[in-house]
Scaffold this motif. Structure first.
Motif, PDB file in Angstrom:
ATOM      1  N   ARG A  14      21.615  37.514-110.296  1.00 42.15           N
ATOM      2  CA  ARG A  14      20.430  36.781-110.722  1.00 42.15           C
ATOM      3  C   ARG A  14      20.372  35.482-109.926  1.00 42.15           C
ATOM      4  NH1 ARG A  14      21.147  36.228-117.062  1.00 42.15           N
ATOM      5  NH2 ARG A  14      19.267  34.940-116.844  1.00 42.15           N
ATOM      6  N   LEU A  15      19.200  35.192-109.374  1.00 39.65           N
ATOM      7  CA  LEU A  15      19.017  33.948-108.623  1.00 39.65           C
ATOM      8  C   LEU A  15      18.425  32.897-109.553  1.00 39.65           C
ATOM      9  CD1 LEU A  15      17.638  35.172-105.184  1.00 39.65           C
ATOM     10  CD2 LEU A  15      19.991  34.683-105.866  1.00 39.65           C
ATOM     11  N   PHE A  16      19.127  31.792-109.677  1.00 43.32           N
ATOM     12  CA  PHE A  16      18.687  30.705-110.548  1.00 43.32           C
ATOM     13  C   PHE A  16      18.116  29.573-109.705  1.00 43.32           C
ATOM     14  CE2 PHE A  16      21.838  32.948-112.987  1.00 43.32           C
ATOM     15  CZ  PHE A  16      21.399  32.878-114.301  1.00 43.32           C
ATOM     16  N   SER A  17      17.090  28.914-110.221  1.00 45.26           N
ATOM     17  CA  SER A  17      16.592  27.714-109.553  1.00 45.26           C
ATOM     18  C   SER A  17      17.551  26.558-109.838  1.00 45.26           C
ATOM     19  CB  SER A  17      15.185  27.364-110.057  1.00 45.26           C
ATOM     20  OG  SER A  17      15.245  26.889-111.394  1.00 45.26           O
ATOM     21  N   TYR A  18      17.584  25.605-108.917  1.00 44.17           N
ATOM     22  CA  TYR A  18      18.455  24.450-109.103  1.00 44.17           C
ATOM     23  C   TYR A  18      18.050  23.669-110.354  1.00 44.17           C
ATOM     24  CZ  TYR A  18      20.902  20.081-108.159  1.00 44.17           C
ATOM     25  OH  TYR A  18      21.701  18.969-108.263  1.00 44.17           O
ATOM     26  N   ASN A  19      16.759  23.543-110.577  1.00 37.60           N
ATOM     27  CA  ASN A  19      16.288  22.794-111.744  1.00 37.60           C
ATOM     28  C   ASN A  19      16.726  23.447-113.055  1.00 37.60           C
ATOM     29  OD1 ASN A  19      15.121  20.684-110.433  1.00 37.60           O
ATOM     30  ND2 ASN A  19      13.037  21.530-110.438  1.00 37.60           N
ATOM     31  N   SER A  20      16.746  24.781-113.080  1.00 38.53           N
ATOM     32  CA  SER A  20      17.154  25.452-114.316  1.00 38.53           C
ATOM     33  C   SER A  20      18.625  25.199-114.607  1.00 38.53           C
ATOM     34  CB  SER A  20      16.889  26.956-114.224  1.00 38.53           C
ATOM     35  OG  SER A  20      17.777  27.594-113.324  1.00 38.53           O
ATOM     36  N   LEU A  21      19.452  25.087-113.569  1.00 37.40           N
ATOM     37  CA  LEU A  21      20.873  24.822-113.771  1.00 37.40           C
ATOM     38  C   LEU A  21      21.114  23.344-114.089  1.00 37.40           C
ATOM     39  CD1 LEU A  21      22.526  27.102-111.067  1.00 37.40           C
ATOM     40  CD2 LEU A  21      22.013  27.575-113.473  1.00 37.40           C
ATOM     41  N   ARG A  22      20.302  22.480-113.525  1.00 36.08           N
ATOM     42  CA  ARG A  22      20.368  21.065-113.921  1.00 36.08           C
ATOM     43  C   ARG A  22      20.083  20.926-115.407  1.00 36.08           C
ATOM     44  NH1 ARG A  22      16.769  17.049-110.512  1.00 36.08           N
ATOM     45  NH2 ARG A  22      17.563  15.713-112.184  1.00 36.08           N
ATOM     46  N   SER A  23      19.060  21.624-115.860  1.00 34.36           N
ATOM     47  CA  SER A  23      18.704  21.571-117.274  1.00 34.36           C
ATOM     48  C   SER A  23      19.812  22.163-118.140  1.00 34.36           C
ATOM     49  CB  SER A  23      17.396  22.339-117.495  1.00 34.36           C
ATOM     50  OG  SER A  23      17.075  22.413-118.865  1.00 34.36           O
ATOM     51  N   ALA A  24      20.439  23.243-117.660  1.00 30.29           N
ATOM     52  CA  ALA A  24      21.482  23.924-118.440  1.00 30.29           C
ATOM     53  C   ALA A  24      22.711  23.052-118.640  1.00 30.29           C
ATOM     54  CB  ALA A  24      21.877  25.221-117.747  1.00 30.29           C
ATOM     55  N   THR A  25      22.963  22.163-117.683  1.00 27.99           N
ATOM     56  CA  THR A  25      24.176  21.328-117.718  1.00 27.99           C
ATOM     57  C   THR A  25      23.878  19.873-118.056  1.00 27.99           C
ATOM     58  OG1 THR A  25      23.956  20.905-115.338  1.00 27.99           O
ATOM     59  CG2 THR A  25      25.352  22.774-116.005  1.00 27.99           C
ATOM     60  N   LYS A  26      22.668  19.601-118.547  1.00 29.45           N
ATOM     61  CA  LYS A  26      22.255  18.219-118.837  1.00 29.45           C
ATOM     62  C   LYS A  26      22.389  17.356-117.594  1.00 29.45           C
ATOM     63  CE  LYS A  26      23.682  18.660-123.679  1.00 29.45           C
ATOM     64  NZ  LYS A  26      24.572  18.158-124.755  1.00 29.45           N
ATOM     65  N   ASP A  27      21.812  17.880-116.509  1.00 29.10           N
ATOM     66  CA  ASP A  27      21.827  17.196-115.211  1.00 29.10           C
ATOM     67  C   ASP A  27      23.270  17.033-114.697  1.00 29.10           C
ATOM     68  OD1 ASP A  27      20.704  16.150-112.961  1.00 29.10           O
ATOM     69  OD2 ASP A  27      20.337  14.165-113.805  1.00 29.10           O
ATOM     70  N   PHE A  28      24.067  18.073-114.890  1.00 29.20           N
ATOM     71  CA  PHE A  28      25.467  18.075-114.449  1.00 29.20           C
ATOM     72  C   PHE A  28      26.206  16.836-114.976  1.00 29.20           C
ATOM     73  CE2 PHE A  28      23.032  20.466-111.264  1.00 29.20           C
ATOM     74  CZ  PHE A  28      23.687  21.688-111.331  1.00 29.20           C
ATOM     75  N   HIS A  29      25.988  16.585-116.244  1.00 21.96           N
ATOM     76  CA  HIS A  29      26.595  15.410-116.870  1.00 21.96           C
ATOM     77  C   HIS A  29      28.114  15.561-116.944  1.00 21.96           C
ATOM     78  CE1 HIS A  29      27.496  12.355-119.952  1.00 21.96           C
ATOM     79  NE2 HIS A  29      26.350  11.797-119.558  1.00 21.96           N
ATOM     80  N   PRO A  30      28.854  14.466-116.731  1.00 23.36           N
ATOM     81  CA  PRO A  30      30.325  14.540-116.797  1.00 23.36           C
ATOM     82  C   PRO A  30      30.852  15.152-118.094  1.00 23.36           C
ATOM     83  CG  PRO A  30      29.650  12.436-115.879  1.00 23.36           C
ATOM     84  CD  PRO A  30      28.387  13.134-116.308  1.00 23.36           C
ATOM     85  N   SER A  31      30.127  14.981-119.179  1.00 21.79           N
ATOM     86  CA  SER A  31      30.585  15.552-120.451  1.00 21.79           C
ATOM     87  C   SER A  31      30.523  17.078-120.446  1.00 21.79           C
ATOM     88  CB  SER A  31      29.735  15.017-121.610  1.00 21.79           C
ATOM     89  OG  SER A  31      28.387  15.423-121.478  1.00 21.79           O
TER      90      SER A  31
END
Length: 378
Positions: free
Chosen positions: A29-46
């Protein structure tokens, strides 16, 4: 797989962002970068749950509420979209109960991100080698099952996967545990995503010193038997609850493999068993320890295949001790002991001290008539 949209990469990117949905290509499955940013809370350290030579891992929740482990590959791994997706498609086709499943990826601009299934109990390293108070209490049946499952997954990679895969980096942090503590091997097949100068051992030795087969560390001889060596070290860690790369034993500061060999010569193999294991079947544990010693022999042709290892672990067998030779050890040391990588040597341990071994003998092919086990009726 259809790569036609990657000929005009900008239009493909725009289409992906406009649709804001995952595209399916074979098993990937190809994911958009924005969808993964959203999934990780903008790649938050937490959201960060791990990291290593290949990149940083974040926990994320996808749009369909699936929990996932999202690995952002390090900058050195970046390559053309077509080449990257070809390798990813190969990896995604490799399925086994003891391998971490690759859900999909993101190939957008300079971003190279892999999306894996999320495993609830993190890594074997955190469960069994973490600091006191944070370890997960694992009884012997669970530890034995982890040994068996990991061996089965690695045997599959070596002999049944298409193409066959040498993992290169078998270690506790790459063994993940699901909700029932079933083990799954992660990071398999990723080495091909990196240029040779990145996967070369000189750039990665610091993180895996305790697991390195001497012929791989010193000569760059990468075969399945290098994985077998690493698996043998992992076995000893699971049994002892001690880290091979962070601990030294006795006055001579022996690494875990050396210490185990010394205890064998003294007839006290059970001394390595984790003190937290209150009850365990002594004969079975001794057999597992001996399997680890067969896996870590200095000459690679003396080591069993992973299919043999699975058999040795799964059945009550008599191991021919007279065929067991001394372990090979890759050491990175200074005058203070096992630290850093200021100098290197390969050695095999004896009562009289350390002896150099001839690295060239590790390239000898395994004799098909050689057998390390003998089945005995019970």
């Amino acid at each position: 797989m259809n790569f036609s949209c990657f000929g005009g990469f900008k239009s493909c990117k725009q289409k992906t962002l406009a649709q804001e949905q995952e595209i399916s290509t074979n098993h990937v499955r190809l994911f958009s970068y924005n969808s993964l940013r959203s999934a990780t809370k903008d790649f938050h350290p937490s959201s960060r749950i791990g990291g290593g030579g290949f990149g940083v891992v974040f926990r994320g929740v996808l749009r369909d509420d699936t929990h996932a482990a999202i690995k952002c590959l390090s900058v050195e791994s970046k390559q053309g979209a077509n080449e990257f997706l070809t390798e990813i498609n190969l990896i995604s086709n490799i399925r086994h109960p003891n391998l971490v499943e690759l859900i999909g990826c993101c190939v957008e601009g300079n971003h190279r991100i892999l999306v894996y299934e999320y495993l609830e109990n993190n890594s074997l390293a955190s469960a069994i080698l973490g600091s006191k108070g944070k370890r997960v209490p694992l009884d012997w049946p669970k530890r034995a099952a982890i040994c068996m499952g990991t061996a089965s997954g690695l045997a599959f990679l070596h002999d049944d996967a298409e193409p066959n895969i040498v993992h290169r980096d078998i270690k506790a942090s790459n063994i993940l545990l699901d909700e029932s503590f079933n083990p799954k091997i992660g990071d398999f097949g990723l080495a091909k995503l990196f240029p040779d100068n990145v996967t070369h051992i000189s750039t990665r030795v610091a993180g895996t010193v305790g697991y390195l087969a001497p012929e791989y560390a010193l000569l760059g001889q990468l075969t399945k038997k290098a994985d077998v060596y690493s698996f043998g070290v992992l076995l000893l860690e699971i049994i002892s609850g001690r880290s091979s790369s962070k601990a030294a034993f006795g006055d001579d500061l022996l690494v875990l493999v050396e210490w185990t060999w010394k205890l064998r010569e003294e007839g006290s193999l059970l001394a390595i068993v984790d003190p937290e294991l209150a009850e365990y079947p002594e004969n079975e544990v001794i057999r597992f320890i001996k399997v680890a010693l067969f896996c870590t022999q200095a000459a690679s042709h003396q080591r069993p295949s992973m299919k043999q290892v699975v058999e040795m672990l799964s059945k009550e067998v008599h191991l021919k001790d007279n065929l067991l030779t001394e372990p090979g050890v890759y050491r990175a040391h200074t005058s203070r002991g096992l630290v850093g990588n200021s100098s290197h040597e390969t050695s095999s341990s004896t009562n009289k001290g350390k002896q150099s071994i001839n690295p060239s003998e590790t390239s000898i092919q395994m004799d098909s008539s050689h057998s390390v086990t003998q089945m005995l009726p019970r």
